[in-house]
Enzyme design. Structure first.
Site, PDB file in Angstrom:
ATOM      1  N   GLY A   1      33.873  22.967  -1.894  1.00  0.00           N
ATOM      2  CA  GLY A   1      33.237  21.735  -1.450  1.00  0.00           C
ATOM      3  C   GLY A   1      33.817  21.247  -0.146  1.00  0.00           C
TER       4      GLY A   1
ATOM      5  N   ILE B   1      35.725  18.606   0.675  1.00  0.00           N
ATOM      6  CA  ILE B   1      37.129  18.194   0.756  1.00  0.00           C
ATOM      7  C   ILE B   1      38.070  19.401   0.757  1.00  0.00           C
ATOM      8  CG2 ILE B   1      38.978  16.981  -0.457  1.00  0.00           C
ATOM      9  CD1 ILE B   1      36.946  14.806  -1.150  1.00  0.00           C
TER      10      ILE B   1
ATOM     11  N   GLU C   1      42.184  28.634  -9.592  1.00  0.00           N
ATOM     12  CA  GLU C   1      41.163  29.182 -10.477  1.00  0.00           C
ATOM     13  C   GLU C   1      40.048  29.836  -9.675  1.00  0.00           C
ATOM     14  OE1 GLU C   1      38.385  25.308 -11.452  1.00  0.00           O
ATOM     15  OE2 GLU C   1      40.330  25.496 -12.436  1.00  0.00           O
TER      16      GLU C   1
ATOM     17  N   GLY D   1      39.206  22.994 -14.577  1.00  0.00           N
ATOM     18  CA  GLY D   1      40.641  23.258 -14.506  1.00  0.00           C
ATOM     19  C   GLY D   1      41.462  22.098 -14.005  1.00  0.00           C
TER      20      GLY D   1
END
Length: 641
Positions: free
Chosen positions: A233, A235, A254, A352
């Site tokens: 994404g 960020i 992950e 996660g």
């Protein structure tokens, strides 16, 4: 004659006389493979970019015999036609994580959501608490020994292949062959469907200014040699874009996308200082561009592991300086984090986040970070909330949260009480919502009745790491509203002599009102800088100026804790406050100093400024114009002290 050793279901090895003949016997079309699936079974679909699109399409279009089948998976990038209303009698979806392709079905009650930690899904599958009957996956072509690779998706797929009674795989030459715990012998598969199609891509969104600012704040929290967990994404992409000047970073995550590839190629990510699987980029799945998938093919640094390894908090904690970066939908003033629900509706999942927040918290030098924009819905809603909306679930508890980051700065909540947490979070909320948040916090008795709203945006670009002449490293940064208690502790820790020199009187108390006034700043006409030991919020010195409207000169004063006096802290504070003042167009400083306050007089005279002094009783009035500014006419006769 080809010869190979294959893995049996019990983990032992057995001899395969000619695996290529057995391989040929398993090859079928997607439609033929789907006919082998019985009705009433639970079907797992491969994750992310490894979704077997042709098998999913055939399952829906050619699986007329199927009825009451459950379809489970993590996030998938491709189509999800099985959740459409017309297929309700044949398929019911269970989402371990809610992606955009199934969100509406979950919210309308046509599909189910299972809240579960990603680290625990493989165990649930293996012990058949979450039974998997059929696995539909995608793999690479076999090597000379008959082994295929799970490629870009090992995560929970590994456990599904280990546990399912029927395993059907697309074999795609475009699936990268990745290293790690990603290999299966072709003998494990019941049906093999040849395909030749590009893997599904996740295209990066263009970065906006909010994401860039959040990325800058997070990058400042990341030391050289850190090991990173990040997601997908704007960020995460913005954070990666800010790390070009870092050194020897590692990755244990992950999943990752193109940003990791770019930093590996730039020599920023080396893994040299990792304390677990040194030199390896550890992940459970990969999503991004075709370039990323090609780069991952046979890359020796990539270590694919299942989610029960990558997301195990105990494993994560074995990485020193572990930095976990996770997003959120909202955070309340006590620090509770909402990440899977929005407006009372299920939106995503636990994933996660908790695994990595807890793992990073236990890591030596680790930092768990929650990052989110300060607003939503076009700036009409604050993501920092007094309390979470009714129906909103808490994914990460207030006890687990350390750092919360918005475009307005960083709130460190670890070891803070509710009053301190509320103030820290209000300080990084959007300015349009700070007054309402503070009023609500007062109504709930979270903060004191006279608490003020932060007046201005915290000028984080003024933060500097500096060395004293004794070689100690200090963080010199602007004071903020949350420094009130730390400054109070500084003042109460001063000796009587230091207190008298600073205040020209013996002060026995330093109440809330005095300290709040000290940190209530607009960072223009009044500014305060504090000196802290890096990594702590303990303040050992402070300097503040306030501009006098008549002359535009700034009254300046500072104090340094007794055990740090004579070590150059005052000199550092003086230099930095001067730089801040010059940047704001202030023409100079003035100060009133006791004649007996030799340390402070020395700092001023050694500052490089021309010091004009007037003696008034036992006090010098000093005027120190900046050479960079226009000269200021003296307001009284002067003499050199």
């Amino acid at each position: 004659m080809k010869r190979a050793w294959g893995n049996n279901l019990n983990g032992g090895f057995w001899h395969v006389r000619d695996w290529s003949e057995r391989y040929a016997d398993k090859v079928v079309t997607a439609e033929e493979a789907i006919l082998s699936i019985p009705a009433g079974r639970r079907i797992l679909i491969g994750s992310g970019a490894a979704e077997p699109v042709s098998l999913v399409k055939a399952m829906v279009e050619k699986g007329a015999h199927l009825a009451d089948n459950e379809v489970v998976h993590l996030l998938t990038l491709g189509p999800a036609p099985y959740v459409e209303p017309e297929h309700a009698e044949r398929f019911r979806h269970i989402a371990f994580f809610i992606g955009a392709n199934v969100r509406r079905a979950v919210q309308e009650g046509r599909a189910d959501f299972m809240p579960v930690f990603l680290s625990e899904i493989p165990e649930l599958i293996r012990n058949r608490r979450v039974r998997i009957d059929v696995a539909l996956i995608q793999v690479s072509p076999p090597d000379a020994h008959g082994y295929v690779s799970l490629g870009v998706s090992v995560d929970i797929v590994r456990s599904a292949v280990d546990s399912a009674t029927l395993v059907i795989a697309e074999v795609n030459p475009r699936m990268p062959r990745t290293h790690g715990d990603s290999f299966f012998h072709v003998s494990r598969f019941d049906k093999l469907v040849p395909v030749d199609a590009p893997l599904l891509e996740h295209r990066a969104e263009p970065l906006d200014e909010v994401a860039r600012q959040i990325g800058q704040h997070i990058a400042r929290l990341i030391p050289d040699g850190a090991t990173l967990q990040t997601g997908i994404g704007k960020i995460p992409d913005a954070v990666m874009a800010q790390l070009g000047q870092h050194n020897d970073l590692g990755v244990h995550t992950e999943m990752f996308s193109d940003g990791v590839m770019r930093l590996v190629e730039a020599g920023v990510i080396t893994g040299r200082r990792k304390t677990l699987l040194q030199g390896k980029v550890v992940t459970s799945f990969i999503m991004g561009s075709q370039e990323l998938y090609e780069w991952a093919h046979e890359h020796p640094a990539i270590e694919m592991r299942p989610s029960n390894f990558t997301n195990d908090p105990g494993v994560i904690a074995r990485n020193e300086r572990m930095i976990a970066i996770n997003g959120a939908l909202a955070v309340d003033l006590t620090g509770q984090v909402a990440s899977d629900t929005l407006g009372g509706h299920f939106f995503s999942g636990i994933g996660g986040q908790v695994d990595f927040i807890r793992g990073a918290r236990r890591s030596l030098g680790g930092k768990p970070i929650i990052a989110l924009p300060s607003t939503a819905r076009g700036g009409t809603v604050s993501r920092i909330q007094t309390s979470l909306e009714p129906g909103t679930g808490v994914v990460t508890s207030r006890g687990d949260v350390h750092y919360v980051v918005t475009e307005y700065g960083v709130a460190d909540l670890w070891g803070k009480n509710i009053r301190e947490r509320a103030l820290a979070l209000i300080n990084i909320a959007h300015p349009d919502f700070r007054a309402d948040l503070l009023a609500a916090a007062k109504g709930r008795r979270f903060v004191l009745p006279d608490q003020v709203v932060p007046r201005a945006r915290y000028p984080w670009t003024e933060e500097r790491r500096e060395q004293t002449r004794a070689g100690a490293e200090l963080l010199i940064r602007p004071a903020r509203i949350t420094d009130e208690r730390a400054l109070q502790e500084l003042m109460y820790g001063l000796s009587d002599d230091s207190c008298y020199r600073r205040f020209m009187m013996y002060k026995k108390t330093h109440p809330h009102e005095e300290m709040q006034d000290l940190v209530d700043l607009d960072y223009e006409q009044n500014m305060a800088l504090v000196a802290c030991m890096p990594g702590t919020e303990e303040i050992i010195g402070v300097v503040r100026y306030d501009v006098e409207p008549a002359t535009r000169l700034a009254d300046v004063a500072f104090v340094v804790r007794d055990d740090w006096q004579g070590k150059g802290v005052g000199t550092l504070l003086m230099r930095r406050i001067r730089e801040a003042a010059v940047a704001r167009g202030i023409p100079g400083f003035q100060a009133d100093v006791l004649t007996t306050n030799k340390p402070m007089l020395d700092v001023f005279h050694e500052s490089g400024l021309s010091v004009q002094a007037t003696l008034e009783g036992n006090t010098y009035h000093l005027k120190m114009p900046f050479p960079e500014a226009q000269p200021v006419a003296p307001s009284r006769p002067t003499s050199r002290a």
